[in-house]
Design a protein around this motif. Structure first.
Motif, PDB file in Angstrom:
ATOM      1  N   LEU A 807       0.850  -1.336   0.004  1.00 43.57           N
ATOM      2  CA  LEU A 807       0.027  -0.100  -0.081  1.00 43.57           C
ATOM      3  C   LEU A 807       0.877   1.305   0.043  1.00 43.57           C
ATOM      4  O   LEU A 807       0.307   2.401  -0.348  1.00 43.57           O
ATOM      5  CB  LEU A 807      -0.828   0.101   1.212  1.00 43.57           C
ATOM      6  CG  LEU A 807      -2.099  -1.239   1.275  1.00 43.57           C
ATOM      7  CD1 LEU A 807      -2.777  -1.006   2.800  1.00 43.57           C
ATOM      8  CD2 LEU A 807      -2.981  -1.008   0.096  1.00 43.57           C
ATOM      9  N   ALA A 808       2.422   1.246   0.219  1.00 43.85           N
ATOM     10  CA  ALA A 808       3.104   2.310   0.374  1.00 43.85           C
ATOM     11  C   ALA A 808       3.861   2.658  -1.165  1.00 43.85           C
ATOM     12  O   ALA A 808       4.377   3.569  -1.018  1.00 43.85           O
ATOM     13  CB  ALA A 808       4.102   2.109   1.439  1.00 43.85           C
ATOM     14  N   LEU A 814      -6.273   1.607  -6.748  1.00 45.95           N
ATOM     15  CA  LEU A 814      -7.360   1.003  -5.936  1.00 45.95           C
ATOM     16  C   LEU A 814      -7.578  -0.354  -6.284  1.00 45.95           C
ATOM     17  O   LEU A 814      -7.743  -1.157  -5.272  1.00 45.95           O
ATOM     18  CB  LEU A 814      -8.435   1.903  -6.188  1.00 45.95           C
ATOM     19  CG  LEU A 814      -9.812   1.545  -5.368  1.00 45.95           C
ATOM     20  CD1 LEU A 814      -9.545   1.489  -3.945  1.00 45.95           C
ATOM     21  CD2 LEU A 814     -10.941   2.671  -5.824  1.00 45.95           C
ATOM     22  N   GLU A 815      -7.622  -0.741  -7.504  1.00 47.76           N
ATOM     23  CA  GLU A 815      -7.642  -2.107  -7.901  1.00 47.76           C
ATOM     24  C   GLU A 815      -6.698  -3.022  -7.295  1.00 47.76           C
ATOM     25  O   GLU A 815      -7.104  -4.179  -6.617  1.00 47.76           O
ATOM     26  CB  GLU A 815      -7.800  -2.238  -9.330  1.00 47.76           C
ATOM     27  CG  GLU A 815      -9.019  -1.597  -9.967  1.00 47.76           C
ATOM     28  CD  GLU A 815      -8.819  -0.092 -10.161  1.00 47.76           C
ATOM     29  OE1 GLU A 815      -7.734   0.272  -9.815  1.00 47.76           O
ATOM     30  OE2 GLU A 815      -9.884   0.438 -10.395  1.00 47.76           O
ATOM     31  N   ASP A 816      -5.436  -2.657  -7.111  1.00 45.17           N
ATOM     32  CA  ASP A 816      -4.312  -3.373  -6.469  1.00 45.17           C
ATOM     33  C   ASP A 816      -4.809  -3.623  -5.246  1.00 45.17           C
ATOM     34  O   ASP A 816      -4.494  -4.695  -4.474  1.00 45.17           O
ATOM     35  CB  ASP A 816      -3.093  -2.795  -6.653  1.00 45.17           C
ATOM     36  CG  ASP A 816      -2.574  -2.770  -7.982  1.00 45.17           C
ATOM     37  OD1 ASP A 816      -3.090  -3.748  -8.898  1.00 45.17           O
ATOM     38  OD2 ASP A 816      -1.792  -1.893  -8.329  1.00 45.17           O
ATOM     39  N   ALA A 817      -5.135  -2.598  -4.430  1.00 45.51           N
ATOM     40  CA  ALA A 817      -5.394  -2.588  -2.871  1.00 45.51           C
ATOM     41  C   ALA A 817      -6.742  -3.387  -2.665  1.00 45.51           C
ATOM     42  O   ALA A 817      -6.645  -4.291  -1.686  1.00 45.51           O
ATOM     43  CB  ALA A 817      -6.006  -1.106  -2.453  1.00 45.51           C
ATOM     44  N   ALA A 841      -5.301   1.376   3.812  1.00 43.34           N
ATOM     45  CA  ALA A 841      -5.843   1.417   2.553  1.00 43.34           C
ATOM     46  C   ALA A 841      -6.920   2.584   2.681  1.00 43.34           C
ATOM     47  O   ALA A 841      -7.268   3.530   1.760  1.00 43.34           O
ATOM     48  CB  ALA A 841      -6.701   0.236   2.276  1.00 43.34           C
ATOM     49  N   HIS A 842      -7.768   2.635   3.918  1.00 45.91           N
ATOM     50  CA  HIS A 842      -8.798   3.678   4.036  1.00 45.91           C
ATOM     51  C   HIS A 842      -7.968   5.279   3.968  1.00 45.91           C
ATOM     52  O   HIS A 842      -8.351   6.115   3.758  1.00 45.91           O
ATOM     53  CB  HIS A 842      -9.487   3.501   5.471  1.00 45.91           C
ATOM     54  CG  HIS A 842     -10.487   4.484   5.633  1.00 45.91           C
ATOM     55  ND1 HIS A 842     -11.541   4.815   5.054  1.00 45.91           N
ATOM     56  CD2 HIS A 842     -10.209   5.395   6.586  1.00 45.91           C
ATOM     57  CE1 HIS A 842     -12.283   5.739   5.514  1.00 45.91           C
ATOM     58  NE2 HIS A 842     -11.485   6.326   6.618  1.00 45.91           N
ATOM     59  N   GLU A 843      -6.797   5.123   4.704  1.00 47.00           N
ATOM     60  CA  GLU A 843      -6.091   6.326   4.695  1.00 47.00           C
ATOM     61  C   GLU A 843      -5.784   7.090   3.362  1.00 47.00           C
ATOM     62  O   GLU A 843      -5.714   8.023   3.159  1.00 47.00           O
ATOM     63  CB  GLU A 843      -4.786   6.155   5.643  1.00 47.00           C
ATOM     64  CG  GLU A 843      -4.052   7.466   5.677  1.00 47.00           C
ATOM     65  CD  GLU A 843      -2.741   7.269   6.847  1.00 47.00           C
ATOM     66  OE1 GLU A 843      -2.170   8.186   6.954  1.00 47.00           O
ATOM     67  OE2 GLU A 843      -2.669   6.275   7.470  1.00 47.00           O
ATOM     68  N   ARG A 844      -5.406   6.133   2.318  1.00 50.14           N
ATOM     69  CA  ARG A 844      -4.904   6.210   1.136  1.00 50.14           C
ATOM     70  C   ARG A 844      -5.940   6.733   0.311  1.00 50.14           C
ATOM     71  O   ARG A 844      -6.087   7.378  -0.546  1.00 50.14           O
ATOM     72  CB  ARG A 844      -3.979   5.208   0.403  1.00 50.14           C
ATOM     73  CG  ARG A 844      -3.552   5.661  -0.925  1.00 50.14           C
ATOM     74  CD  ARG A 844      -2.128   4.859  -0.999  1.00 50.14           C
ATOM     75  NE  ARG A 844      -1.537   5.602  -2.335  1.00 50.14           N
ATOM     76  CZ  ARG A 844      -0.430   4.977  -2.951  1.00 50.14           C
ATOM     77  NH1 ARG A 844       0.216   4.099  -2.159  1.00 50.14           N
ATOM     78  NH2 ARG A 844      -0.012   5.532  -3.972  1.00 50.14           N
ATOM     79  N   TRP A 845      -7.150   5.731   0.490  1.00 50.13           N
ATOM     80  CA  TRP A 845      -8.406   5.901  -0.376  1.00 50.13           C
ATOM     81  C   TRP A 845      -9.575   6.165   0.662  1.00 50.13           C
ATOM     82  O   TRP A 845     -10.386   5.356   0.867  1.00 50.13           O
ATOM     83  CB  TRP A 845      -8.545   4.849  -1.261  1.00 50.13           C
ATOM     84  CG  TRP A 845      -7.578   4.637  -2.140  1.00 50.13           C
ATOM     85  CD1 TRP A 845      -7.458   5.255  -3.697  1.00 50.13           C
ATOM     86  CD2 TRP A 845      -6.436   3.664  -2.283  1.00 50.13           C
ATOM     87  NE1 TRP A 845      -6.641   4.780  -4.161  1.00 50.13           N
ATOM     88  CE2 TRP A 845      -5.700   3.686  -3.558  1.00 50.13           C
ATOM     89  CE3 TRP A 845      -6.031   2.737  -1.450  1.00 50.13           C
ATOM     90  CZ2 TRP A 845      -4.770   3.034  -3.608  1.00 50.13           C
ATOM     91  CZ3 TRP A 845      -4.883   2.233  -1.705  1.00 50.13           C
ATOM     92  CH2 TRP A 845      -4.169   2.169  -2.710  1.00 50.13           C
TER      93      TRP A 845
END
Length: 856
Positions: A807-808, A814-817, A841-845
């Protein structure tokens, strides 16, 4: 009825037998059964009557009983062509065409002059693509009534023989057959004879397929004036002239076609070829399209096509003029018309600059311009925007929402401005829903698309879009309710039953994928099987056209239909449904517990329970399911009368509405092959098809087939991350065989696969090298971690941590996550790792539904 069988009946019974046949043809099945029973009460072993009764029973849906009765009829009347004919029909109905063909041929030996058996056999041979047999049957039909019989003078029988010869590749005989019939005509056909007009053009296409273009052109010019399909004749005439290098005449022909339709791009392509203009001749090409733009001021094509080949400043000027004209008119499809240009980064950037200048009011107006005042964004504050401004906002919102020019924050800002100015505009709300979709928030997207639908409840398109977005958000009942606004209220099975009957494949597929995401595998398989059945129905529907097209004289369309049917299962909807179905069966094979979880609505909940808790939960869920099934049965039973047909026959009842039988199969991999065989046969270029094929064959220990799929996938996309993981697993499978393979098979496998991974290769080291090479790609890292999990299960803890680290990566999508979260679920990772992953993931998206719901 055969003569021998006829002699066994009295006059009253013979009359009743005729009634049985008439009732069958009129679909009065109950009356037919009653009449047949009257005969059999006095003549219980009368074979022809038993056969006809079996035929009626089969039409009622009682196939098994029909076969039993027909076999009894054959024992009683082995030499009856009626019994054998019916036996063939029964086999045809269950799609066993080989057995049906044998039965028809035996019936024909007993009654060589039977036109009905001949026709049925010919149609079956066409369905089976047995062209040699079809030629023979067609020739027999043509000759069966002699030189003065009606068949010898029937155009459709002559044409049928020509079609058989054509499809078999015997073009010379096909042309000769059509010519022979023309010579038998005593009087020339009238000018309004559409069947003759079509037959002439069909003959011309055969001549052209033979490679005799000059003769095809001469033939076409001879019939040019009198043929009714003027457009087809003109198109063929222009094409032949171009193929023969007669460019000046071809130019005139294509110009004549453009006079008829200045929006058809193929005509411009033909004219360009006739003039010898390539993509580098930009000035000449621009002049050509400008000429037709002046001649056809309402046509879009001569204005749009130059944008494909113009570059630099020429492109900027043309794009500016095109965009301003379209946006001043407020054409909603403007962005859809030009987004294909975005593959060229320079053109994409130019379009963005132009559109932004329109928004700011700094652009130069059209030369012949618009009288409306161009305003800046600042001047618009607090005032009503012009239609041009609204069109620009809408265009730019779509521009920034598109994946090649994506800036979702900017897109949302622009569409919000448009909605603030015109809150009742449906297209603006639809675009806002699409932006939410690309942000990963299916919940907001669904709500916004539903709001758009509420603004125009009579529009079918926006209704289907709202239903589609609801399915993407797993709102199956709400989607069905929306679709029910445009389905028949009296349909058996409600909106879903009507959608399946109407073969609405997009809905059925989306519904199945929604249930798959929810872990309701039975319902998902039910939908994907419905898609499979629809394609079977389409293939079966050919039977009607084998006779209809000849009778109506639509031969060229029929030939196109046959060729299309030969590649029917290449359709993306079939591939999509089949791949999902195979993936479900693979999961059921790997984890049989999923069957119980899916049926009882316990998606993944058993993983966190102790064995005793699992047993109690399963028992409780099973009782609840049985209670629900009983309630559903009683509800369906109450509606049986309402679902009866005109003859009192109940419509076919779905005995497995939840897909329990499908998901409860004891041999999931065998069931998967039903989907996999046509998938690999008709979509060999689909990498996902090859990859699921590998998974099935590897589990079935069909190593040669698995290797074939692996190499096919590599030939499609050698850099695809799944290829590496599957190659590692294949080598490990060969190295750890429970039972040794036959020496020749093992030798063949090693000869092919050793060039990729040798038998003594260090798989951990090989995998580490792959990981180092692709360390900046989340998809490749995930594939490498899957491979490491297989090679060394002791690395499970480290693998889960590494999934979180993906995730970093700057390039992670988003699909990868979402795929990474699915990977942790498949590995049954510790809840702490899942929670950590979801939080990161929530922090990034922050707006993605897959991570919001877990946070909430």
């Amino acid at each position: 009825m055969s003569q021998q069988q006829q002699m066994q009946l009295g006059s009253k019974e013979r009359s009743l037998f005729k009634q049985v046949v008439e009732h069958y043809e009129a679909k009065h099945f109950k009356k037919g059964i009653k009449a047949a029973n009257q005969i059999l009460s006095k003549n219980p072993n009368h074979g022809d009557t038993q056969a006809m009764k079996a035929l009626i029973m089969n039409a009622q849906g009682n196939s098994d009983e029909a076969f039993v009765l027909c076999k009894a009829a054959l024992k009683n009347a082995m030499k009856s062509h009626v019994c054998w004919h019916v036996y063939g029909v029964l086999w045809r109905c269950v799609k066993n065409y080989e057995e049906a063909s044998k039965a028809y041929k035996f019936a024909l030996k007993l009654e060589p002059e039977s036109q009905q058996i001949l026709r049925d056999l010919a149609i079956l041979q066409m369905q089976m693509r047995d062209y040699e047999g079809y030629i023979k049957s067609r020739r027999m039909i043509l000759q069966s009534s002699g030189p003065r019989g009606k068949n010898s003078n029937s155009r459709q029988n002559w044409t049928g023989l020509a079609v058989a010869q054509h499809l078999a590749g015997d073009l010379y005989d096909a042309e000769r057959t059509l010519t022979t019939f023309e010579e038998t005509l005593r009087n020339p056909p009238s000018k309004s004879d559409n069947e003759h007009s079509e037959a002439v053009l069909y003959k011309n296409t055969i001549i052209a397929e033979m490679g005799e273009t000059e003769r095809a052109l001469d033939h076409l010019e001879a019939v040019f004036k009198n043929n009714l399909d003027r457009t087809a004749v003109m198109e063929m005439h222009a094409k032949y002239l171009l193929q023969l290098g007669r460019n000046q005449e071809a130019e005139k022909a294509y110009r004549a076609l453009l006079e008829r339709n200045a929006d058809y791009r193929a005509y411009y392509d033909g004219l360009r070829e006739a003039l010898g203009l390539g993509d580098s001749d930009t000035e000449s090409l621009k002049a050509l399209y400008d000429e037709w733009a002046k001649k056809s001021p309402r046509s879009d094509t001569p204005r749009r096509v130059p944008l494909d080949f113009l570059e630099g400043e020429d492109f900027r000027k043309a794009a500016d003029q095109y965009l301003q004209q379209m946006l001043h008119k407020g054409v909603p499809s403007t962005f859809a018309n030009i987004k294909s240009l975005y593959s060229n980064a320079a053109k994409r950037d130019t379009i963005q600059e132009l559109a932004e200048s329109y928004l700011s009011g700094t652009h130069a107006p059209l030369m012949n311009g618009s009288s409306e005042k161009q305003t800046t964004g600042e001047e618009d504050a607090g005032t009503e925007k012009s239609p041009f401004d609204m069109a620009v906002l809408y265009f730019l919102a779509q521009h920034y929402n598109y994946h090649r020019s994506q800036d979702l924050a900017r897109a949302m800002e622009l569409i919000d401005r448009a909605i603030a100015a015109q809150p009742e505009e449906v297209n603006f709300h639809m675009t806002r829903a699409r932006i939410w979709k690309h942000r990963g928030n299916s919940r907001e997207a669904s709500e916004m698309m539903e709001k758009a639908r509420s603004l125009d409840e009579k529009d079918r398109y926006i209704n289907t879009k709202a239903a589609k977005y609801q399915l993407r958000n797993n709102e199956n009942e709400a989607a069905a309710a929306n679709m029910g606004k445009f389905t028949r209220k009296e349909a058996v099975g409600g909106p879903l039953g009507d959608l399946i009957e109407m073969q609405c494949m997009w809905y059925i597929t989306e519904d199945g994928e929604s249930y798959l995401r929810q872990g309701k595998l039975g319902l998902a398989l039910k939908r994907f099987t419905s898609v499979y059945d629809i394609f079977d129905t389409w293939q079966e529907d050919q039977f009607d056209f084998h006779t209809f097209s000849l009778r109506k004289g639509q031969i060229r369309a029929y030939i196109d239909m046959v060729k299309w049917q030969d590649h029917l299962r290449e359709h993306p909807f079939f591939s999509r449904a089949a791949i999902c179905a195979v993936q479900i069966y693979v999961r059921l094979f790997d984890n049989p517990q999923l069957r119980e979880e899916s049926l009882n609505g316990m998606n993944g909940s058993l993983d966190k329970m102790s064995p005793s808790e699992v047993k109690k939960a399963q028992k409780k869920a099973r009782k609840a399911r049985e209670k629900q099934e009983q309630a559903d049965f009683e509800k369906a039973d109450a509606k049986k009368t309402a679902g009866a047909g005109v003859d009192g026959e109940s419509k076919k009842e779905d005995k497995d509405p939840k897909g329990a039988r499908l998901v409860g199969t004891a041999e999931p991999l065998v069931e998967a092959m039903k989907f996999l065989f046509p998938l690999l046969e008709f979509s060999p270029g689909n990498i996902a098809a090859q990859q699921v094929g590998f998974e099935v064959f590897l589990r079935r220990k069909k190593y040669i087939s698995a290797l074939r799929c692996l190499f096919a996938a590599r030939s499609i996309d050698s850099a695809h991350p799944t290829n590496h993981e599957q190659a590692i697993r294949f080598r490990r499978s060969l190295n750890t065989l429970a039972e040794p393979l036959p020496p020749k098979i093992l030798e063949a496998l090693e000869a092919e696969f050793s060039s990729l991974i040798s038998p003594d290769a260090d798989l951990l080291e090989l995998n580490s090298g792959f990981l180092s090479k692709h360390s900046d790609s989340a998809a490749h890292v995930q594939a490498s971690l899957c491979a490491r999990q297989v090679i060394d299960p002791q690395t499970a803890d480290e693998n889960q941590k590494d999934v979180i680290r993906t995730l970093a990566l700057p390039s992670v999508s988003l699909e990868d996550a979402i795929r990474g979260l699915d990977l942790l679920k498949d590995w049954k990772a510790q809840s702490s790792y899942r929670d950590t992953y979801i939080a990161a993931a929530h922090e990034r998206w922050p707006e993605a539904t897959d991570f919001i719901s877990k946070q909430d």
